[in-house]
Scaffold this active site. Structure first.
Site, PDB file in Angstrom:
ATOM      1  N   SER A 221       0.807  -1.202   0.000  1.00 37.15           N
ATOM      2  CA  SER A 221       0.000   0.000   0.000  1.00 37.15           C
ATOM      3  C   SER A 221       0.851   1.268   0.000  1.00 37.15           C
ATOM      4  CB  SER A 221      -0.950  -0.069   1.198  1.00 37.15           C
ATOM      5  OG  SER A 221      -2.015   0.816   1.080  1.00 37.15           O
TER       6      SER A 221
ATOM      7  N   LYS B  45      -0.601  -3.842  -3.670  1.00 39.52           N
ATOM      8  CA  LYS B  45      -1.874  -3.238  -3.276  1.00 39.52           C
ATOM      9  C   LYS B  45      -1.876  -1.787  -3.718  1.00 39.52           C
ATOM     10  CE  LYS B  45      -5.856  -2.974  -1.602  1.00 39.52           C
ATOM     11  NZ  LYS B  45      -6.104  -1.804  -2.459  1.00 39.52           N
TER      12      LYS B  45
END
Length: 388
Positions: free
Chosen positions: A303, A328
């Site tokens: 992320s 991600k």
């Protein structure tokens, strides 16, 4: 495998793989595990507003109809989300949402233990946070954790053990008790601890040698960017820096961009889209662009940590060492439901400065390394120093 009760994911967070990657105060990109405080029904500054109309309306309609029928809006929303095909979508209770917001503020409810699974599936305490309930009870690193509230933890995944310590199944708050079965040598005993709201430092710094400073970022909670910039300023002149993002599961995108600013003199960090509307994130000027820099990553780098890694790699600022990151890179928008629960649906994706998509692909390091990655980083830094 190791874990701690600092950033344990509540029971419904398991479907997400990382901490949330947050744009501004409400726009979420990353792992469907929470958001910042505020009203998710409002759009983030600069955001186009809602999730894709079909998905958002389906989830909202299902929740509203359930509320009108006296049923659970949250359960109805969960069913609608499961039918949407959105792998990163999730629904959280109001309490779960607030709990995760605390963790992004650098706070968490727990007892202050870190643990890992040893050979034979035993759970061993690896660290006790000073000033925590565990420290006050005399728990030490090296103690074996045998049980939590009477349940044996041998053989359990560390994430499940941490969830028990946090009391996720009952939405336990600070002040609730948890009973630990412990072992130290020949001594076997039980301690009842009272959970507390604790603070954690997401940034740790240590000198590997006179020529190398290691800055480890566990998650991008509030204040991380300032802490990294301070660590960079305090590093010896000309020394190499290892930015260790292994196991970093994400956090606040503003802090990831702030961290990028510590190593860049302005310029593009990432682009992202919301319902097709393209936007860009830029670093501040004045960062350190001369110190040799290696970024360490692995499959647990997710992320916001991938966003930062991609920026430093694409901009030629860092050599990335380790293994492929998680992958991600999608953007979610939170929406408040009638019962106060929160649903998040994917609205877009982000890309690195060179235009590479991360979602489902991850970032490939410049140099592959698994065991001995830190030693490999030192070797790389010595070469970078010679070149400079």
């Amino acid at each position: 495998m190791s874990g701690r009760d600092l950033f344990c994911q509540p029971r419904r967070f398991g479907r997400g793989a990382a901490l949330t990657l947050l744009f501004a105060s409400l726009l979420v990109a990353g792992a469907a595990t929470g958001s910042l405080p505020g009203d998710p029904g409002e759009a983030a500054p600069g955001a186009t507003g809602a999730a894709p109309a079909g998905r958002s309306e389906d989830v909202t309609r299902a929740a509203e109809e359930a509320a009108a029928d006296g049923k659970s809006p949250m359960e109805a929303a969960e069913r609608a989300v499961s039918r949407s095909g959105d792998r990163w979508a999730a629904v959280y209770s109001e309490g779960e949402y607030e709990e995760f917001a605390e963790s992004l503020d650098g706070r968490y409810t727990g007892v202050g233990l870190e643990a890992r699974r040893e050979r034979g599936d035993r759970i061993e305490v690896t660290k006790v946070q000073p000033g925590s309930p565990a420290a006050a009870a005399g728990v030490r690193a090296g103690d074996r954790l045998r049980s939590v509230d009477g349940r044996s933890v041998d053989g359990l995944p560390v994430t499940d053990v941490v969830s028990l310590l946090r009391g996720d199944a009952t939405d336990a708050h600070a002040g609730t008790t948890v009973r630990l079965g412990l072992e130290r040598g020949t001594r076997v005993w039980t301690e009842t601890l009272r959970r507390a709201l604790l603070s954690t430092d997401s940034v740790t710094v240590h000198r590997l040698s006179d020529d190398t400073t290691v800055i480890t970022v566990a998650a991008f909670t509030k204040g991380v960017g300032d802490s990294v910039r301070s660590a960079v300023r305090d590093a010896p002149a000309g020394a190499g820096i290892v930015l260790d993002l292994r196991g970093n599961s994400g956090g606040l995108v503003t802090e990831a961009v702030s961290t990028a600013s510590a190593f860049l003199d302005g310029g593009l960090v990432a682009t992202y889209d919301v319902d097709g509307d393209q936007r860009a994130l830029h670093a501040d000027g004045g960062g350190d662009t001369t110190s040799p820099l290696v970024t360490l990553v692995d499959g647990g780098t997710m992320s916001a940590a991938e966003l930062l890694t991609g920026a430093l790699q694409d901009r030629g600022r860092a050599v990335v060492v380790g293994s492929r990151t998680f992958g991600k890179g999608s953007v979610q928008m939170p929406r408040r439901l009638p019962d106060g629960s929160v649903a998040e649906l994917t609205v877009g994706h982000y890309r690195t400065p060179s235009g590479h998509g991360v979602d489902g692909r991850g970032i490939t390091p410049d140099l592959e390394a698994d065991d001995g990655a830190l030693q490999r980083a030192e070797t790389v830094l010595s070469g970078l120093g010679d070149v400079s």
